[in-house]
Design a protein around this motif. Structure first.
Motif, PDB file in Angstrom:
ATOM      1  N   LYS A  54       6.231   7.950  -6.615  1.00  0.00           N
ATOM      2  CA  LYS A  54       5.044   8.794  -6.481  1.00  0.00           C
ATOM      3  C   LYS A  54       5.084   9.958  -7.475  1.00  0.00           C
ATOM      4  CE  LYS A  54       3.719   7.851  -1.674  1.00  0.00           C
ATOM      5  NZ  LYS A  54       2.311   7.519  -1.961  1.00  0.00           N
ATOM      6  N   PRO A 282      -5.571   9.731  -4.864  1.00  0.00           N
ATOM      7  CA  PRO A 282      -5.142   8.340  -4.685  1.00  0.00           C
ATOM      8  C   PRO A 282      -3.623   8.175  -4.577  1.00  0.00           C
ATOM      9  CG  PRO A 282      -6.823   8.484  -6.381  1.00  0.00           C
ATOM     10  CD  PRO A 282      -6.422   9.889  -6.058  1.00  0.00           C
ATOM     11  N   ASP A 285      -2.724   8.519  -1.189  1.00  0.00           N
ATOM     12  CA  ASP A 285      -3.469   7.572  -0.340  1.00  0.00           C
ATOM     13  C   ASP A 285      -4.591   8.255   0.432  1.00  0.00           C
ATOM     14  OD1 ASP A 285      -1.753   5.452  -1.092  1.00  0.00           O
ATOM     15  OD2 ASP A 285      -0.267   6.129   0.360  1.00  0.00           O
TER      16      ASP A 285
END
Length: 621
Positions: A54, A282, A285
């Motif tokens: 991430k 995004p 999420d």
């Protein structure tokens, strides 16, 4: 507000506080140890595969706008700095570490969205107000309302009543919390941040971010951060508000009250936040409310357009005078071309227009060859005459839509709107040939000059600022000067497939210097390792199995003297060349003998040409 809350009583009221995930605890513990180990923190983040994935996804997104693909956490630290990557990792840990334990009216998804909006807002504001705090601003903005989450989890039934009453928005949320709970989320956030070991520059702004005026003894760093956090909280409210005009008015009021109106445009910040969350939601999420964000930006633009008729009349009546004044102020006295400042202003405008409408744009940096010899042989007045003639000739050869400026000394800069690279190269070659053939008369003498030209074009799908664009053309000009002069060279990309044959280790505790020099060396074709402290450098020296050909070492490091670092270099890589770097003279007391044991010295600040020359000369000596 309870400025001195008893920690024991607060703990009893809140019950068992949530703890950060293990990786976050290890990162914070490592940050408190001396000397700081970049390798250690990099390994902690890299060991958590979902977390490191991430982090790298955000680092490689348009949110940071890096031109090179980052493939490892350590590389991300080199390019963006340890604090930036550390705070990104902590942000992910924070949002994934808290989840609803029972059914509740507290909206955890909206809380996550608000936290990220606050983080992007704090970062965007800090970049305009004080970049020195920029590394921590994102995490600080994300953490500002953590007290709400703690209260919702620690006393869910009581906090549901707070949420119910807050729905009317008659009173600020923290006042409702005080009335119903005897405590508010700012106090809780400050307490929790302190219990996690975060510094005062975090927990104090969190504890006062809705009311900076209540700071009893504001410190130089604390007060601006608290005000920035307050403004970011207003942008959180704006992105949820149905009254956009009222939200913008509130933001404008505090921007002016804090004295930020000269550097902050509320519309610009709103657009940056919308663009930022579009890139970063995004990764977490989270869904984006595109319609809402478009409404926010449109409202901001309407705010700007809503000027009084009297002001508009004043603007129109003075526009011609202001334009004339701008033209006069923006001209170079000798050549009557645009000066450096006006050139930068025009280029900024042209980059924006070319980016917006996706049209080509090129620039040329040009330099009179061996200009010093003209002054030495003919005299300085002859040099001035040569500059005037060259300026007039270049201007006559260009289109009306082109813009030319005296960039400084004997260097000129040209903007070619609507011009792709191949046409810009032809233009530069036409200018070069015409200057080469021109005779300049001075006191019954005739002089000839030649010029070197560097050309760069705005690349597709690449965001670049004014300085970066000029740097591209500067590098091309350097190529022209360095390969014989009187020629035109376009900007050349470093071939990403071709592996550099030589490796340079850069050691410098100033992050701006470290990143800049790293990029300069990579542009010159070298593989680069970067260390922000003496200990980081030693870790790299002993862990790296490949040969390190050269070290560029800052002489003043916070954790280690240069003799210790030099000994480690000689111990591990005895053939490695070492060049010292400093903003101070090498002959200052206590440093004179270092030169005899190293291979060169770079006086800060230095340009790409100086760096290239000394690296090339040292490696080939």
């Amino acid at each position: 507000m309870h400025s001195q809350k008893d920690f024991k009583a607060l703990s009893q009221k809140l019950g068992k506080l949530p703890t950060l995930p293990g990786v976050a605890i290890r990162i914070l513990e490592a940050m408190r140890r001396e000397p700081l180990s970049t390798i250690e923190i990099s390994e902690y983040i890299s060991a958590d595969a979902p977390l490191s994935a991430k982090v790298l996804r955000v680092v490689n997104s348009p949110f940071y706008g890096l031109s090179n693909k980052i493939s490892s956490v350590h590389q991300a630290i080199v390019y963006l700095g340890l604090n930036t990557v550390k705070n990104l990792a902590l942000s992910f840990c924070l949002l994934r570490g808290f989840a609803p334990k029972r059914k509740s009216t507290f909206d955890y998804i909206q809380f996550s969205k608000d936290s990220l909006i606050g983080a992007v807002a704090a970062k965007s504001l800090t970049e305009k107000i004080n970049r020195r705090h920029g590394e921590n601003a994102f995490f600080l903005g994300l953490l500002q309302n953590i007290g709400m989450l703690i209260l919702a989890q620690s006393m869910p039934d009581e906090y549901e009543k707070v949420i119910e009453e807050a729905g009317s928005r008659v009173h600020p949320l923290h006042d409702i919390e005080n009335n119903l709970l005897g405590i508010n989320h700012m106090e809780v956030g400050k307490f929790v941040a302190d219990s996690w070991g975060l510094p005062a520059s975090f927990n104090i702004p969190i504890g006062f971010h809705h009311c900076p005026e209540r700071l009893e003894s504001p410190l130089d760093d604390i007060e601006p951060l608290t005000r920035i956090l307050h403004l970011s909280s207003l942008y959180i409210d704006l992105f949820k508000s149905s009254d956009l005009n009222g939200g913008y008015s509130e933001i404008e009021k505090y921007i002016r009250a804090y004295g930020f109106n000269s550097v902050i445009d509320k519309c610009d910040i709103a657009e940056k936040i919308a663009a930022g969350v579009k890139n970063i939601f995004p990764v977490f999420d989270l869904q984006i409310d595109e319609k809402k964000y478009i409404e926010i930006i449109d409202a901001a633009r309407l705010e700007l357009a809503d000027l009084s008729s009297e002001l508009l009349n004043q603007v129109h009546s003075q526009a011609h005078c202001l334009d004339q004044l701008r033209q006069q102020v923006g001209l170079d006295g000798m050549t009557q071309l645009y000066n450096h400042e006006r050139f930068m202003e025009i280029l900024h405008h042209e980059i924006g227009r070319a980016t917006r409408y996706k049209t080509p744009l090129s620039i040329i940096m040009a330099d009179v060859d061996h200009f010093k010899s003209i002054n030495d042989f003919f005299g300085h007045q002859a040099g001035d005459q040569a500059l005037k003639c060259v300026s007039a000739h270049l201007k006559n050869l260009l289109r009306d839509s082109d813009q030319i400026a005296r960039y400084g000394g004997e260097e000129f800069a040209i903007i070619l709107p609507m011009t792709p690279l191949n046409e810009a190269i032809l233009t530069a070659e036409r200018l070069r040939k015409s200057i080469e053939s021109k005779k300049i008369a001075y006191e019954e003498r005739s002089m000839s000059v030649t010029m070197s030209f560097g050309i760069a074009a705005l690349e597709k799908n690449r965001e670049i600022d004014v300085e970066g664009f000029i740097k591209m053309a500067d590098e091309a000009l350097y190529d022209a000067k360095n390969t014989g002069r009187n020629k035109c060279c376009p900007y050349k990309h470093q071939d990403p497939i071709q592996a550099p044959s030589l490796t340079v280790l850069v050691i410098d505790d100033e992050e701006v210097v470290l990143v800049t020099v790293t990029k300069m060396l990579e542009r010159l074709g070298y593989a680069v390792l970067a260390a922000k402290s003496g200990q980081d450098a030693i870790d790299l020296l002993y862990q790296n199995q490949n040969k390190i050909d050269m070290v560029i070492m800052d002489m003043v490091m916070p954790d280690m003297n240069p003799d210790q670092i030099l000994s480690a270099i000689r111990d591990r890589h005895s053939e490695t060349k070492v060049v010292l770097s400093s903003g101070y003279s090498l002959t200052s007391e206590g440093n004179g003998n270092l030169l005899t044991r190293t291979d060169g010295f770079l006086q800060k600040p230095y340009q790409l040409a100086e760096l290239s020359q000394i690296v090339h000369a040292t490696l080939n000596n």
